[in-house]
Design an enzyme around this catalytic site. Sequence first.
Site, PDB file in Angstrom:
ATOM      1  CD  GLU A  53      -2.940  -1.316   2.167  1.00 21.44           C
ATOM      2  OE1 GLU A  53      -2.815  -0.603   3.190  1.00 21.44           O
ATOM      3  OE2 GLU A  53      -3.893  -2.104   1.974  1.00 21.44           O
ATOM      4  CB  CYS A  62      -3.688  -6.555  -5.804  1.00 22.13           C
ATOM      5  SG  CYS A  62      -5.154  -5.537  -5.618  1.00 22.13           S
ATOM      6  CD  GLU A  64      -4.796 -10.999  -5.924  1.00 23.47           C
ATOM      7  OE1 GLU A  64      -4.206 -10.000  -5.456  1.00 23.47           O
ATOM      8  OE2 GLU A  64      -5.948 -11.311  -5.602  1.00 23.47           O
ATOM      9  CB  CYS A 100      -9.526  -6.376  -7.197  1.00 22.62           C
ATOM     10  SG  CYS A 100      -8.103  -5.841  -8.176  1.00 22.62           S
ATOM     11  CB  CYS A 103      -5.917  -8.875  -9.759  1.00 23.65           C
ATOM     12  SG  CYS A 103      -4.881  -7.811  -8.719  1.00 23.65           S
TER      13      CYS A 103
HETATM   14  N1  THU Z   1      -6.079  -6.693  -2.182  1.00 22.17           N
HETATM   15  C1  THU Z   1      -5.234  -7.613  -2.757  1.00 22.17           C
HETATM   16  O1  THU Z   1      -4.003  -7.514  -2.624  1.00 22.17           O
HETATM   17  N2  THU Z   1      -5.763  -8.632  -3.458  1.00 22.17           N
HETATM   18  C2  THU Z   1      -7.109  -8.915  -3.534  1.00 22.17           C
HETATM   19  O2  THU Z   1      -7.486  -9.918  -4.103  1.00 22.17           O
HETATM   20  C3  THU Z   1      -8.065  -7.988  -2.901  1.00 22.17           C
HETATM   21  C4  THU Z   1      -7.508  -6.728  -2.354  1.00 22.17           C
HETATM   22  C5  THU Z   1      -5.497  -5.642  -1.339  1.00 22.17           C
HETATM   23  C6  THU Z   1      -5.549  -4.250  -1.869  1.00 22.17           C
HETATM   24  C7  THU Z   1      -5.461  -3.453  -0.577  1.00 22.17           C
HETATM   25  O3  THU Z   1      -4.090  -3.337  -0.205  1.00 22.17           O
HETATM   26  C8  THU Z   1      -6.157  -4.311   0.443  1.00 22.17           C
HETATM   27  O4  THU Z   1      -6.168  -5.621  -0.108  1.00 22.17           O
HETATM   28  C9  THU Z   1      -7.577  -3.868   0.762  1.00 22.17           C
HETATM   29  O5  THU Z   1      -8.299  -3.712  -0.394  1.00 22.17           O
END
Ligand code: THU
Length: 157
Positions: A53, A62, A64, A100, A103
Site C-alpha cells: 500500500e 495487489c 496478485e 479484484c 487483477c
Molecule cells: N487486495 C489484494 O491484494 N488482493 C485482492 O485480491 C483484494 C484486495 C489488497 C488491496 C489493498 O491493499 C487491500 O487488499 C484492501 O483492499
Amino acid sequence: KSYKEGKSKMKESELIALALQAREKAYTPYSHFKVGAALLTKSGNVYTGCNIENAAYTPSNCAERTAFFKAVSEGEREFAAIAIVGGAANAAELDYCAPCGVCRQVMMEFCDPETFEVILVQSGEDYQVYLLKDVLPMGFGPGNLGKREPGKNMKDQ
Ligand code: THU
C-alpha cells in the site's frame, strides 16, 4: 491435485503454503488487510507476491499483480495457476479472498481462460479452484485485438 505439466510436481497445498508465507510480507498500514499470492508457471517456477500500500492510496498494488509483474519481468509468459490468501491482519481465520477486477484483467492478459486456475483459500485445508473463464466471464483480452489467442503464443510478443 498436482500440476504435472512442468518440471516440478507442485501440489496445490504447496502453492497455498507459499501464498501464506508471502502474505506475511504484506505492507498494509492503511487497510490492515493482508493478501498473499503464489503464481505457478507452466514450467514449474513459483513467483510470490503481497499487497503493497501507499500513503497516496492509488499507487497501492495487489498481491496478485505483484506476483504477475515479478514473473513477467523475469521473462515468464506461461502460467498454470495462482493461489490467493487474504484477510484482516488480526483475523483469527482467513476467508475466501477473490481477486479484484483489475487483477482478473491482468490474468486475462497472460493466461488461457480455459485452463488457468485461480485457487481461493479459506483456511489451509479448505480451498476452491476456479478457471479464469469463470472468474472473468466474457473477458476482454489479447485475442480481441486480433494479435493472438489469450494464453497462446505469448513467448515472442
Ligand atoms: N487486495 C489484494 O491484494 N488482493 C485482492 O485480491 C483484494 C484486495 C489488497 C488491496 C489493498 O491493499 C487491500 O487488499 C484492501 O483492499
